[in-house]
Scaffold this motif. Structure first.
Motif, PDB file in Angstrom:
ATOM      1  N   HIS A  71       0.909  -1.147  -0.014  1.00  0.00           N
ATOM      2  CA  HIS A  71       0.268  -0.291  -0.242  1.00  0.00           C
ATOM      3  C   HIS A  71       0.649   1.638  -0.328  1.00  0.00           C
ATOM      4  O   HIS A  71       0.465   2.166  -1.047  1.00  0.00           O
ATOM      5  CB  HIS A  71      -0.768  -0.066   1.114  1.00  0.00           C
ATOM      6  CG  HIS A  71      -1.921  -0.898   0.985  1.00  0.00           C
ATOM      7  ND1 HIS A  71      -3.216  -0.528   0.789  1.00  0.00           N
ATOM      8  CD2 HIS A  71      -2.797  -1.958   1.256  1.00  0.00           C
ATOM      9  CE1 HIS A  71      -4.650  -1.293   0.703  1.00  0.00           C
ATOM     10  NE2 HIS A  71      -3.502  -2.333   1.143  1.00  0.00           N
ATOM     11  N   ALA A  72       1.998   0.898   0.997  1.00  0.00           N
ATOM     12  CA  ALA A  72       2.899   2.399   0.287  1.00  0.00           C
ATOM     13  C   ALA A  72       3.356   2.358  -0.596  1.00  0.00           C
ATOM     14  O   ALA A  72       3.742   3.610  -1.263  1.00  0.00           O
ATOM     15  CB  ALA A  72       4.061   2.133   1.693  1.00  0.00           C
ATOM     16  N   PHE A  73       4.352   1.518  -0.907  1.00  0.00           N
ATOM     17  CA  PHE A  73       4.573   1.845  -2.543  1.00  0.00           C
ATOM     18  C   PHE A  73       3.368   2.243  -3.196  1.00  0.00           C
ATOM     19  O   PHE A  73       4.235   3.357  -4.335  1.00  0.00           O
ATOM     20  CB  PHE A  73       5.517   0.918  -2.098  1.00  0.00           C
ATOM     21  CG  PHE A  73       6.056   0.494  -4.091  1.00  0.00           C
ATOM     22  CD1 PHE A  73       7.463   0.928  -4.529  1.00  0.00           C
ATOM     23  CD2 PHE A  73       5.499   0.256  -5.012  1.00  0.00           C
ATOM     24  CE1 PHE A  73       8.101   0.962  -5.984  1.00  0.00           C
ATOM     25  CE2 PHE A  73       6.298   0.336  -6.410  1.00  0.00           C
ATOM     26  CZ  PHE A  73       6.756   0.882  -6.706  1.00  0.00           C
ATOM     27  N   PHE A  74       2.746   1.479  -3.284  1.00  0.00           N
ATOM     28  CA  PHE A  74       1.876   1.828  -4.595  1.00  0.00           C
ATOM     29  C   PHE A  74       0.992   3.185  -4.837  1.00  0.00           C
ATOM     30  O   PHE A  74       1.011   4.258  -5.342  1.00  0.00           O
ATOM     31  CB  PHE A  74       0.548   0.676  -4.413  1.00  0.00           C
ATOM     32  CG  PHE A  74      -0.774   0.947  -5.493  1.00  0.00           C
ATOM     33  CD1 PHE A  74      -0.012   0.827  -6.718  1.00  0.00           C
ATOM     34  CD2 PHE A  74      -1.585   1.848  -5.386  1.00  0.00           C
ATOM     35  CE1 PHE A  74      -1.063  -0.120  -7.883  1.00  0.00           C
ATOM     36  CE2 PHE A  74      -2.447   1.806  -6.944  1.00  0.00           C
ATOM     37  CZ  PHE A  74      -1.965   1.216  -7.902  1.00  0.00           C
ATOM     38  N   ALA A  75       0.804   3.413  -3.148  1.00  0.00           N
ATOM     39  CA  ALA A  75       0.492   4.990  -3.332  1.00  0.00           C
ATOM     40  C   ALA A  75       1.774   6.065  -3.346  1.00  0.00           C
ATOM     41  O   ALA A  75       1.371   7.613  -3.890  1.00  0.00           O
ATOM     42  CB  ALA A  75       0.113   5.480  -1.710  1.00  0.00           C
ATOM     43  N   MET A  76       2.841   5.758  -3.445  1.00  0.00           N
ATOM     44  CA  MET A  76       4.123   6.334  -3.381  1.00  0.00           C
ATOM     45  C   MET A  76       4.341   7.027  -4.576  1.00  0.00           C
ATOM     46  O   MET A  76       4.474   7.617  -5.154  1.00  0.00           O
ATOM     47  CB  MET A  76       5.024   6.046  -2.985  1.00  0.00           C
ATOM     48  CG  MET A  76       6.970   7.050  -3.290  1.00  0.00           C
ATOM     49  SD  MET A  76       7.888   5.881  -2.054  1.00  0.00           S
ATOM     50  CE  MET A  76       8.730   4.162  -3.787  1.00  0.00           C
ATOM     51  N   ALA A 106      13.687 -11.639  -6.236  1.00  0.00           N
ATOM     52  CA  ALA A 106      11.810 -11.393  -5.541  1.00  0.00           C
ATOM     53  C   ALA A 106      11.557 -10.745  -5.213  1.00  0.00           C
ATOM     54  O   ALA A 106      10.755  -9.544  -5.230  1.00  0.00           O
ATOM     55  CB  ALA A 106      12.236 -12.180  -4.564  1.00  0.00           C
ATOM     56  N   SER A 107      12.460  -9.034  -4.730  1.00  0.00           N
ATOM     57  CA  SER A 107      11.946  -7.801  -4.485  1.00  0.00           C
ATOM     58  C   SER A 107      11.847  -7.030  -5.964  1.00  0.00           C
ATOM     59  O   SER A 107      11.009  -5.851  -5.519  1.00  0.00           O
ATOM     60  CB  SER A 107      13.211  -7.336  -3.641  1.00  0.00           C
ATOM     61  OG  SER A 107      13.307  -5.767  -3.711  1.00  0.00           O
ATOM     62  N   ALA A 108      12.258  -6.660  -6.336  1.00  0.00           N
ATOM     63  CA  ALA A 108      12.474  -6.457  -7.851  1.00  0.00           C
ATOM     64  C   ALA A 108      11.595  -6.602  -8.632  1.00  0.00           C
ATOM     65  O   ALA A 108      10.161  -5.713  -8.809  1.00  0.00           O
ATOM     66  CB  ALA A 108      13.577  -6.678  -9.474  1.00  0.00           C
ATOM     67  N   PHE A 109      10.792  -8.009  -8.032  1.00  0.00           N
ATOM     68  CA  PHE A 109       9.856  -8.710  -9.291  1.00  0.00           C
ATOM     69  C   PHE A 109       8.560  -8.306  -8.163  1.00  0.00           C
ATOM     70  O   PHE A 109       7.476  -8.290  -9.314  1.00  0.00           O
ATOM     71  CB  PHE A 109       9.480  -9.982  -8.540  1.00  0.00           C
ATOM     72  CG  PHE A 109      10.889 -11.158  -9.702  1.00  0.00           C
ATOM     73  CD1 PHE A 109      11.071 -10.270 -11.215  1.00  0.00           C
ATOM     74  CD2 PHE A 109      10.635 -12.064  -9.671  1.00  0.00           C
ATOM     75  CE1 PHE A 109      11.348 -11.533 -11.735  1.00  0.00           C
ATOM     76  CE2 PHE A 109      11.134 -13.341 -10.464  1.00  0.00           C
ATOM     77  CZ  PHE A 109      11.979 -12.648 -11.754  1.00  0.00           C
ATOM     78  N   TYR A 110       8.171  -7.859  -7.303  1.00  0.00           N
ATOM     79  CA  TYR A 110       7.451  -7.768  -6.036  1.00  0.00           C
ATOM     80  C   TYR A 110       7.004  -5.916  -6.382  1.00  0.00           C
ATOM     81  O   TYR A 110       5.486  -5.697  -6.613  1.00  0.00           O
ATOM     82  CB  TYR A 110       7.577  -7.757  -4.703  1.00  0.00           C
ATOM     83  CG  TYR A 110       6.803  -6.943  -3.472  1.00  0.00           C
ATOM     84  CD1 TYR A 110       5.296  -8.002  -3.673  1.00  0.00           C
ATOM     85  CD2 TYR A 110       6.735  -5.954  -2.977  1.00  0.00           C
ATOM     86  CE1 TYR A 110       4.590  -7.850  -2.651  1.00  0.00           C
ATOM     87  CE2 TYR A 110       5.440  -6.037  -1.909  1.00  0.00           C
ATOM     88  CZ  TYR A 110       4.378  -6.885  -2.407  1.00  0.00           C
ATOM     89  OH  TYR A 110       3.270  -6.517  -0.920  1.00  0.00           O
ATOM     90  N   PHE A 111       8.049  -5.579  -6.445  1.00  0.00           N
ATOM     91  CA  PHE A 111       7.814  -3.748  -6.591  1.00  0.00           C
ATOM     92  C   PHE A 111       6.951  -3.536  -8.145  1.00  0.00           C
ATOM     93  O   PHE A 111       6.285  -2.589  -8.516  1.00  0.00           O
ATOM     94  CB  PHE A 111       9.439  -2.933  -6.261  1.00  0.00           C
ATOM     95  CG  PHE A 111       9.505  -3.370  -4.974  1.00  0.00           C
ATOM     96  CD1 PHE A 111       7.836  -2.598  -4.203  1.00  0.00           C
ATOM     97  CD2 PHE A 111       9.800  -3.474  -4.479  1.00  0.00           C
ATOM     98  CE1 PHE A 111       8.212  -2.569  -3.097  1.00  0.00           C
ATOM     99  CE2 PHE A 111      10.981  -3.570  -3.114  1.00  0.00           C
ATOM    100  CZ  PHE A 111       9.354  -2.710  -2.375  1.00  0.00           C
ATOM    101  N   THR A 112       7.243  -4.459  -9.673  1.00  0.00           N
ATOM    102  CA  THR A 112       6.999  -4.257 -10.560  1.00  0.00           C
ATOM    103  C   THR A 112       5.798  -4.987 -10.468  1.00  0.00           C
ATOM    104  O   THR A 112       5.145  -4.040 -11.212  1.00  0.00           O
ATOM    105  CB  THR A 112       8.229  -5.452 -11.330  1.00  0.00           C
ATOM    106  OG1 THR A 112       9.280  -4.787 -11.058  1.00  0.00           O
ATOM    107  CG2 THR A 112       7.620  -5.296 -12.787  1.00  0.00           C
ATOM    108  N   LEU A 113       5.306  -5.948  -9.914  1.00  0.00           N
ATOM    109  CA  LEU A 113       4.055  -6.315 -10.265  1.00  0.00           C
ATOM    110  C   LEU A 113       3.295  -5.234  -9.555  1.00  0.00           C
ATOM    111  O   LEU A 113       1.954  -4.865  -9.878  1.00  0.00           O
ATOM    112  CB  LEU A 113       3.830  -7.759  -8.951  1.00  0.00           C
ATOM    113  CG  LEU A 113       4.315  -7.971  -9.704  1.00  0.00           C
ATOM    114  CD1 LEU A 113       4.279 -10.037  -8.512  1.00  0.00           C
ATOM    115  CD2 LEU A 113       3.615  -9.288 -11.339  1.00  0.00           C
ATOM    116  N   LEU A 114       3.737  -4.325  -8.320  1.00  0.00           N
ATOM    117  CA  LEU A 114       2.843  -3.831  -7.967  1.00  0.00           C
ATOM    118  C   LEU A 114       2.545  -2.898  -8.815  1.00  0.00           C
ATOM    119  O   LEU A 114       1.106  -2.067  -8.664  1.00  0.00           O
ATOM    120  CB  LEU A 114       3.530  -3.465  -6.227  1.00  0.00           C
ATOM    121  CG  LEU A 114       2.941  -3.817  -5.539  1.00  0.00           C
ATOM    122  CD1 LEU A 114       4.224  -3.347  -4.265  1.00  0.00           C
ATOM    123  CD2 LEU A 114       2.006  -4.222  -4.938  1.00  0.00           C
TER     124      LEU A 114
END
Length: 219
Positions: free
Chosen positions: A107-112, A172-180
């Motif tokens: 939620h924090a990343f998507f809002a940012m 895996a970290s890069a995948f997560y934020f790319t998906l978000l």
């Protein structure tokens, strides 16, 4: 009584005064002015003179605090990321269930990244003048790289706790934020919204977390 003249005592010189400390209020004013101007006019069309005028300081003061425009842009990116995703967001808290922690970070990343100033900044970075400069590297180190490293460290702690099976936490970290970011961020950058089904941010984040856990949770 001695006939020798009195000797004048030697007074050691005072140590040189330290350099004048930077004024945090001026530094903050410069950074706020730079962020506003970069968003409205783009990187190339903003000068250090304009930033100084907007902040109500001299151009020399701007250079004294930030060095050059590239560094100031990097600080603007870093400040935006730190505000949206503070370091404390990645602090270890074994009491928080993994799924809940992933959703909070999501939620924090998507809002940012969906904030209007972040979308505007992304468009700036896609301009031909900027892509040919050193700015993309400055942006990457100040923003995405910091966030991905902090999240990868969190994943490593959860791996050691036996909650995740991940061979490459950084990937895996890069995948997560790319998906978000996904489709919603691309549409925001293009200024386009498709006429089909549109998930709410909450639904989108829950779906991403579910996919991430299906890939990496211990079975």
């Amino acid at each position: 009584m001695s006939s020798h003249p009195a000797t004048t005592p030697i007074i050691p010189p005072k140590p040189a005064a330290p350099g004048r400390p930077k004024d945090p209020e001026k530094r903050a004013a410069i950074l706020d002015a730079a962020k506003r101007l970069f968003i409205v006019h783009g990187y190339e069309r903003v000068s250090m003179d304009q930033i100084a005028s907007e902040a109500g300081v001299s151009k020399l003061t701007v250079y004294s605090h930030y060095g050059d425009k590239d560094s100031l842009f990097g600080e603007a990116v870093r400040a935006h990321c730190e505000q949206g995703m503070p370091t404390s967001l990645f602090d270890e808290d074994a009491q928080t269930p993994l799924r809940e922690r992933l959703e909070v970070i999501g939620h924090a990343f998507f809002a940012m990244v969906m904030a209007p100033e972040a979308v505007a900044g992304h468009r700036i970075l896609c301009s031909p003048q900027v892509t040919a400069s050193a700015l993309p590297a400055v942006f990457w180190e100040a923003g995405p790289q910091r966030v991905q490293r902090a999240f990868a460290a969190l994943l490593e702690r959860r791996i050691k706790a036996g909650e995740l099976e991940i061979a490459d936490p950084q990937r895996a970290s890069a995948f997560y934020f790319t998906l978000l970011k996904g489709e919603p961020h691309a549409q925001a950058v293009f200024g386009y919204c498709c006429s089909g089904r549109v998930d709410s941010p909450g639904e989108h984040i829950v779906a991403v977390v579910e996919m991430f856990l299906r890939a990496y949770a211990v079975r």
